[in-house]
Scaffold this active site. Sequence first.
Site, short mmCIF file in Angstrom:
data_model
loop_
_atom_site.label_atom_id
_atom_site.label_comp_id
_atom_site.label_asym_id
_atom_site.label_seq_id
_atom_site.Cartn_x
_atom_site.Cartn_y
_atom_site.Cartn_z
N ARG A 4 1.02 -0.75 0.19
CA ARG A 4 -0.17 0.21 0.27
C ARG A 4 0.90 0.97 -0.09
O ARG A 4 0.52 2.47 -1.19
CB ARG A 4 -1.14 -0.18 1.23
CG ARG A 4 -1.85 1.07 1.33
CD ARG A 4 -3.36 0.97 2.42
NE ARG A 4 -2.71 0.78 3.65
CZ ARG A 4 -2.90 1.09 5.37
NH1 ARG A 4 -4.25 0.35 4.35
NH2 ARG A 4 -3.21 0.73 6.07
N LYS A 32 -3.06 6.47 1.06
CA LYS A 32 -2.68 6.69 2.58
C LYS A 32 -2.01 8.15 2.64
O LYS A 32 -0.59 7.94 2.74
CB LYS A 32 -1.75 5.34 3.27
CG LYS A 32 -2.53 5.84 5.37
CD LYS A 32 -1.90 4.66 5.95
CE LYS A 32 -2.63 4.70 7.42
NZ LYS A 32 -3.77 5.36 7.48
N GLU A 72 -15.85 6.61 4.41
CA GLU A 72 -15.39 5.68 5.77
C GLU A 72 -16.27 6.88 6.73
O GLU A 72 -17.20 7.37 6.95
CB GLU A 72 -13.67 6.44 5.49
CG GLU A 72 -13.31 5.82 4.08
CD GLU A 72 -11.67 5.34 4.84
OE1 GLU A 72 -10.89 6.66 5.41
OE2 GLU A 72 -11.18 5.14 4.12
#
Length: 337
Positions: free
Chosen positions: A80, A183, A219
């Site tokens: 990621r 992220k 989210e």
Amino acid sequence: MENVDWAALPFNYHKTDYNVRISYKDGKWGEPELTQDEYISVHMSAPCLHYGVESFEGLKAFRGADGKVRLFRPDENGKRFAATARKLCMAELPAETFVEMCRMVVKANERFVPPYGTGATLYLRPLEIGMGAFLGVHPAKEFMVCVFVSPVGAYFKEGIKPIRVIVNPDYDRAAPRGTGDVKCGGNYAASLEAGEEANREGYANSMFVDAVHRKYIEECGAANFFGIKDNTYITPKSTSILPSITNKSLRQLAKDMGMKVEERPVAVDELSTFEECAACGTAAVISPIGYIYDKETGREWKFGDEPGKRCLEMYNKLQDIQYGRCDDPYGWTLVVE
């Protein structure tokens, strides 16, 4: 460290002995190096300070029931981390180097890994920043990756308890084809005002809906959302949701527990059909949701004051694997020798 009250530790930064760093310059990565320096020297025109050319990860090391220290799925964090780098035009750190840096920093700070049974863990924060001196809006040429650690206390100090959440349509977390699926710090900066407002009104988190249709759950604060009904684990799927490693792990556990798993758009209207729902992520693993309020419509959904049966089963199963209390059939844990 024998005098530390591990169970009372907050989720915050605590100084440790070492962090590990690696630099990218002239088109190649150097070698990872341990340092005791807590500060990073950057030029005032570095792109990480002006254009958000930065990313980060979060994972934990656990002191197991057998005394061994385990990292949980660091390879997935490494993948990621590289995906974020690609989207932000940063140099991709090889996943194997990422994992090795995590192993190095945990080993160098092993005395800070909290004892088993305290609920505390060693939190790892890898980050990558664009370095160098320039003003133009274009990709950086120099980068640094740093991995530091901090012991953190148990997220649920009084046991796992359901939280209160507000659906607030006044804020968008991320655009459909923006950076919501990676992220980077900008996503979290964009969520702060909504989170602060939610806290002031007595809620633990703000639930974000999609920025286009304004009806699909994205989210929950800085965590993924899932709901359970009819023996099915359901979690939202969107191009602007971060692919949570905890959520990925829970989906596997749910399948092996005999549940169906669905990744698809989940409308706010569907909340009334769920038997249980929760937020999930590295910090808390699972945060059961007991109450949701929709600020725009005044609707409310109640799921009880105790965690649901399935949430509790998955929480305990994942914790058993992380702490080495059971076999790890998936190969998710890496013992730090």
